[in-house]
Scaffold this active site. Sequence first.
Site, PDB file in Angstrom:
ATOM      1  N   CYS A 115       0.824  -1.217   0.000  1.00 42.49           N
ATOM      2  CA  CYS A 115       0.000   0.000   0.000  1.00 42.49           C
ATOM      3  C   CYS A 115       0.856   1.265   0.000  1.00 42.49           C
ATOM      4  CB  CYS A 115      -0.922   0.004   1.212  1.00 42.49           C
ATOM      5  SG  CYS A 115      -1.972  -1.434   1.267  1.00 42.49           S
ATOM      6  N   HIS A 255      -3.339   6.814   3.782  1.00 39.54           N
ATOM      7  CA  HIS A 255      -3.787   5.555   3.174  1.00 39.54           C
ATOM      8  C   HIS A 255      -5.140   5.193   3.775  1.00 39.54           C
ATOM      9  CE1 HIS A 255      -3.998   1.586   1.680  1.00 39.54           C
ATOM     10  NE2 HIS A 255      -3.735   0.986   2.832  1.00 39.54           N
ATOM     11  N   ASN A 285     -10.392  -0.110   0.411  1.00 41.73           N
ATOM     12  CA  ASN A 285      -8.926  -0.069   0.379  1.00 41.73           C
ATOM     13  C   ASN A 285      -8.448  -0.438  -1.027  1.00 41.73           C
ATOM     14  OD1 ASN A 285      -6.184  -0.486   0.661  1.00 41.73           O
ATOM     15  ND2 ASN A 285      -6.339  -1.729   2.515  1.00 41.73           N
TER      16      ASN A 285
HETATM   17  O1  UT7 Z   1      -3.946  -1.697   3.764  1.00 38.97           O
HETATM   18  C1  UT7 Z   1      -2.863  -2.040   4.520  1.00 38.97           C
HETATM   19  C2  UT7 Z   1      -2.989  -2.744   5.749  1.00 38.97           C
HETATM   20  N1  UT7 Z   1      -4.271  -3.151   6.171  1.00 38.97           N
HETATM   21  C3  UT7 Z   1      -4.644  -2.857   7.411  1.00 38.97           C
HETATM   22  O2  UT7 Z   1      -3.944  -2.153   8.103  1.00 38.97           O
HETATM   23  C4  UT7 Z   1      -5.921  -3.463   7.909  1.00 38.97           C
HETATM   24  C5  UT7 Z   1      -5.865  -3.585   9.398  1.00 38.97           C
HETATM   25  N2  UT7 Z   1      -6.937  -4.354  10.011  1.00 38.97           N
HETATM   26  C6  UT7 Z   1      -8.237  -3.962  10.032  1.00 38.97           C
HETATM   27  O3  UT7 Z   1      -8.617  -2.971   9.453  1.00 38.97           O
HETATM   28  C7  UT7 Z   1      -9.206  -4.762  10.867  1.00 38.97           C
HETATM   29  O4  UT7 Z   1      -8.471  -5.650  11.682  1.00 38.97           O
HETATM   30  C8  UT7 Z   1     -10.243  -5.575  10.039  1.00 38.97           C
HETATM   31  C9  UT7 Z   1     -11.254  -4.624   9.390  1.00 38.97           C
HETATM   32  C10 UT7 Z   1      -9.559  -6.400   8.994  1.00 38.97           C
HETATM   33  C11 UT7 Z   1     -11.033  -6.499  10.970  1.00 38.97           C
HETATM   34  O5  UT7 Z   1     -11.705  -5.740  11.985  1.00 38.97           O
HETATM   35  P1  UT7 Z   1     -11.627  -6.203  13.494  1.00 38.97           P
HETATM   36  O6  UT7 Z   1     -12.422  -5.242  14.270  1.00 38.97           O
HETATM   37  O7  UT7 Z   1     -10.157  -6.336  13.817  1.00 38.97           O
HETATM   38  O8  UT7 Z   1     -12.375  -7.568  13.470  1.00 38.97           O
HETATM   39  P2  UT7 Z   1     -11.843  -9.013  13.864  1.00 38.97           P
HETATM   40  O9  UT7 Z   1     -10.976  -9.540  12.761  1.00 38.97           O
HETATM   41  O10 UT7 Z   1     -11.295  -8.975  15.240  1.00 38.97           O
HETATM   42  O11 UT7 Z   1     -13.187  -9.815  13.887  1.00 38.97           O
HETATM   43  C12 UT7 Z   1     -14.220  -9.534  14.843  1.00 38.97           C
HETATM   44  C13 UT7 Z   1     -15.408 -10.407  14.529  1.00 38.97           C
HETATM   45  C14 UT7 Z   1     -15.028 -11.870  14.325  1.00 38.97           C
HETATM   46  O12 UT7 Z   1     -16.092 -12.656  14.871  1.00 38.97           O
HETATM   47  P3  UT7 Z   1     -15.944 -13.344  16.320  1.00 38.97           P
HETATM   48  O13 UT7 Z   1     -14.726 -14.229  16.203  1.00 38.97           O
HETATM   49  O14 UT7 Z   1     -15.753 -12.209  17.272  1.00 38.97           O
HETATM   50  O15 UT7 Z   1     -17.237 -14.069  16.456  1.00 38.97           O
HETATM   51  C15 UT7 Z   1     -15.017 -12.045  12.840  1.00 38.97           C
HETATM   52  O16 UT7 Z   1     -15.294 -13.347  12.417  1.00 38.97           O
HETATM   53  O17 UT7 Z   1     -16.007  -9.992  13.292  1.00 38.97           O
HETATM   54  C16 UT7 Z   1     -16.130 -11.103  12.412  1.00 38.97           C
HETATM   55  N3  UT7 Z   1     -15.987 -10.643  11.056  1.00 38.97           N
HETATM   56  C17 UT7 Z   1     -17.028 -10.249  10.308  1.00 38.97           C
HETATM   57  N4  UT7 Z   1     -18.347 -10.188  10.564  1.00 38.97           N
HETATM   58  C18 UT7 Z   1     -19.141  -9.740   9.583  1.00 38.97           C
HETATM   59  C19 UT7 Z   1     -14.848 -10.504  10.328  1.00 38.97           C
HETATM   60  N5  UT7 Z   1     -15.130 -10.037   9.118  1.00 38.97           N
HETATM   61  C20 UT7 Z   1     -16.482  -9.866   9.081  1.00 38.97           C
HETATM   62  C21 UT7 Z   1     -17.385  -9.412   8.096  1.00 38.97           C
HETATM   63  N6  UT7 Z   1     -18.692  -9.364   8.377  1.00 38.97           N
HETATM   64  N7  UT7 Z   1     -16.967  -9.015   6.881  1.00 38.97           N
END
Ligand code: UT7
Length: 330
Positions: A115, A255, A285
């Site tokens: 990125c 970004h 993104n």
């Molecule tokens: O571009 C360069 C680098 N990229 C980044 O820097 C991205 C950095 N990371 C992020 O932006 C975030 O970590 C994400 C958006 C990818 C994920 O958000 P989060 O708040 O960290 O969610 P999580 O991965 O901790 O997941 C929380 C919950 C999980 O369910 P449980 O295990 O708590 O039951 C996931 O399974 O949300 C669930 N989940 C979703 N639910 C509905 C994950 N993706 C989805 C989804 N829809 N699309």
Amino acid sequence: MPGANIIGTGSSVPKRILSNKDLETIMNTSDEWITRRTGIKERRISTKGRNENTADLATGASLKALEMAGLSPESLDMVVVGTVTPDRQFPSTACMVQAALGADNATAFDVSAGCSGFLYALSTVDNAIQCGNCKTALVIGVERLSSIINWHDRGTAVLLGDGAGAVVVAANKKKKGVLSTHLRSDGKLWDLLYSSDGNTYLPTALKTIRLKPYLLKMKGNPLFKRAIECMATITKEALEHNSLKSEDIRLVVPHQANIRIIWGLAKSLGIPMERVYTNIHKYGNTSSATIPIALDEANREGLLVKGDHVLLVSFGAGLTWGASILKWTT
Ligand code: UT7
């Protein structure tokens, strides 16, 4: 030493809009979750047969940037493209763009820095200008991330989109628009964000290439934490280098990976969100393309005024991150 100045900006995104509601119909997700956790409402996805490949999008953005700069493609000395989703492994996207534009006098090549690709490309051109090796250049950030989205992984599929942004950079002995660019990498953490497989073991890759496409894989949580920290630290370094304070920055163009990362960065820098440009709700993104698309939109909205200090700041696969401080000179 001549300074590098941005004298034109342009962007190009595919026509097709894929909304969060559309995604609800193809995977177990919700508009509410995506909006709350990321700030994304919709993204653009390229369509086969519509001239929306990586090189097409990059060419479209470049034409707009050249038009704004009032320059012809023949006047370009360099075309540098940041991308991780080229149409082909080779030749470079930059060479494809060179041909499409008729930029016959340019040196053209790609930069792969996740990125941060656009900032790495901008820094390369800035250095070439300062050395006197280049007078006019196109710097492009472009991705067709839809080509590597794993539609079975809701944790990444909802985040990504396609698009391109470009700037025309010109040397000027009296003006210095790119004050400085600061870049970092940490290859030890490459496995937080990468494309699957690859061609290290060629015979296997050849056997399985049809069954196993290259797909984006990401460990979101550890990336999230590092993103804010790395972008804040590199910004502080860039400010200090130029004897500037946060309050001297008129606009931050960060970004666009997650609105919560952008909020965290703004808070850490003590910069109010009114001075941070965001368009993640429209495009998601787009990796290398987020900064130049946002810069072009901010420019066309009249948010960039001569004399303003503008901060560009990125973080992504590699890991790579960087910050560039501009003094807007047009
Ligand atoms: O571009 C360069 C680098 N990229 C980044 O820097 C991205 C950095 N990371 C992020 O932006 C975030 O970590 C994400 C958006 C990818 C994920 O958000 P989060 O708040 O960290 O969610 P999580 O991965 O901790 O997941 C929380 C919950 C999980 O369910 P449980 O295990 O708590 O039951 C996931 O399974 O949300 C669930 N989940 C979703 N639910 C509905 C994950 N993706 C989805 C989804 N829809 N699309």
